[in-house]
Scaffold this active site. Structure first.
Site, PDB file in Angstrom:
ATOM      1  CG  ASP A 125      -2.064   1.130   1.123  1.00  0.00           C
ATOM      2  OD1 ASP A 125      -1.953   2.070   0.311  1.00  0.00           O
ATOM      3  OD2 ASP A 125      -2.960   0.938   1.911  1.00  0.00           O
TER       4      ASP A 125
ATOM      5  CE1 TYR B 169       1.472 -10.803  16.103  1.00  0.00           C
ATOM      6  CE2 TYR B 169       0.859 -11.407  18.368  1.00  0.00           C
ATOM      7  CZ  TYR B 169       1.327 -10.740  17.440  1.00  0.00           C
ATOM      8  OH  TYR B 169       1.637  -9.442  17.906  1.00  0.00           O
TER       9      TYR B 169
END
Length: 267
Positions: A49, A171
């Site tokens: 992005d 995670y």
């Protein structure tokens, strides 16, 4: 402080690469902002992005900042990403490994193929990406004409690396690995005067966590913190910036894993 240390610090403008820093309300963007405020030149990293990344760069005070782009989960892209930061800043003195993915995959309900895919992607980005970028950074410091002294390397881990993450086990495992990686590299790079540490934040308010805070679960999350609030990204950023300052005092924290969770988890 020795005369050698004072000479080393004189006139130093730190050159800082922060990965995963393109979300305006995220921890990475806050780390970039705090370093820019103290006069450092910052390379803001994003995966794809670029518009968001450019907005973060444009908001930084001072001059000489840059955007670098690449997927830290792809080892083929990492050397180019790091070289782009070196070219843009004229070198890198500080690396903050902040990039991370966090996708739920509870073991009881996640299909086999998805389970494998999410474990692979999480470890590729969170742990292996940090390891590979750290290699690039260390070799850059060891080969540069002025020497490696004063280099700072930070892993942004998590309290989840200690307490476990039942719905996001990859995670939690990756963050525990980052803590161990920081300690291993602190010993390996200490003789070169490169200091390495990890920060283990707890629950932090960002655009990604705000919906959960706005839900009925939000009150319980805040209640877990004895001081009555959760962390803001700036809380984490200030701790990182203290360690990355080119001072003998911060160097002495090499090998540390700093719990930064407002006493919400003690061990």
């Amino acid at each position: 402080m020795t005369a050698e240390d004072r000479d080393h610090q004189a006139g130093r403008r730190r050159r800082v690469l922060v990965t995963g820093a393109s979300r305006p309300t995220g921890i990475g963007a806050a780390i970039a902002a705090v370093h820019a405020e103290r006069g450092d030149a910052v390379a803001v990293h994003c995966r794809a992005d670029t518009a968001a990344g450019e907005a973060v760069v444009a908001a930084l005070p001072g001059e000489g900042h840059a955007l670098v782009v690449g997927d830290v989960g792809d080892p083929q892209q990492i050397p180019r990403l790091f070289d782009d930061a070196v070219a843009a800043l004229g070198g890198v003195d500080v690396l903050v490994n902040n990039s991370a993915v966090h996708i739920e995959h509870p073991i009881a309900t996640t299909p086999w193929e998805e389970w494998q895919q999410l474990w692979r992607r999480t470890l590729d980005v969170n742990l292996l990406g940090a390891a590979h970028l750290s290699w690039c950074f260390a070799h850059h410091l060891l080969r540069r004409p002025e020497g490696s002294r004063g280099g700072r390397l930070v892993m942004v881990g998590s309290r989840g690396g200690y307490r476990g993450e039942p719905d996001v086990p990859a995670y939690g495992a990756s963050k525990a690995g980052m803590h161990a990686l920081a300690q291993s590299l602190a010993v390996a790079l200490g003789p070169h005067r490169i200091a390495v540490a990890a920060i283990a934040p707890g629950f932090t308010r960002t655009d990604l966590t705000q919906p959960l805070l706005d839900s009925p679960e939000g009150k319980r999350i805040i209640a877990d913190h004895p001081i009555g609030r959760i962390a803001e990204p700036r809380d984490v950023a200030e701790a990182v910036a203290w360690f990355t300052a080119d001072t003998p005092g911060s160097e002495w924290a090499t090998g540390a894993v700093l719990d930064l969770n407002g006493a919400s988890y003690l061990h």
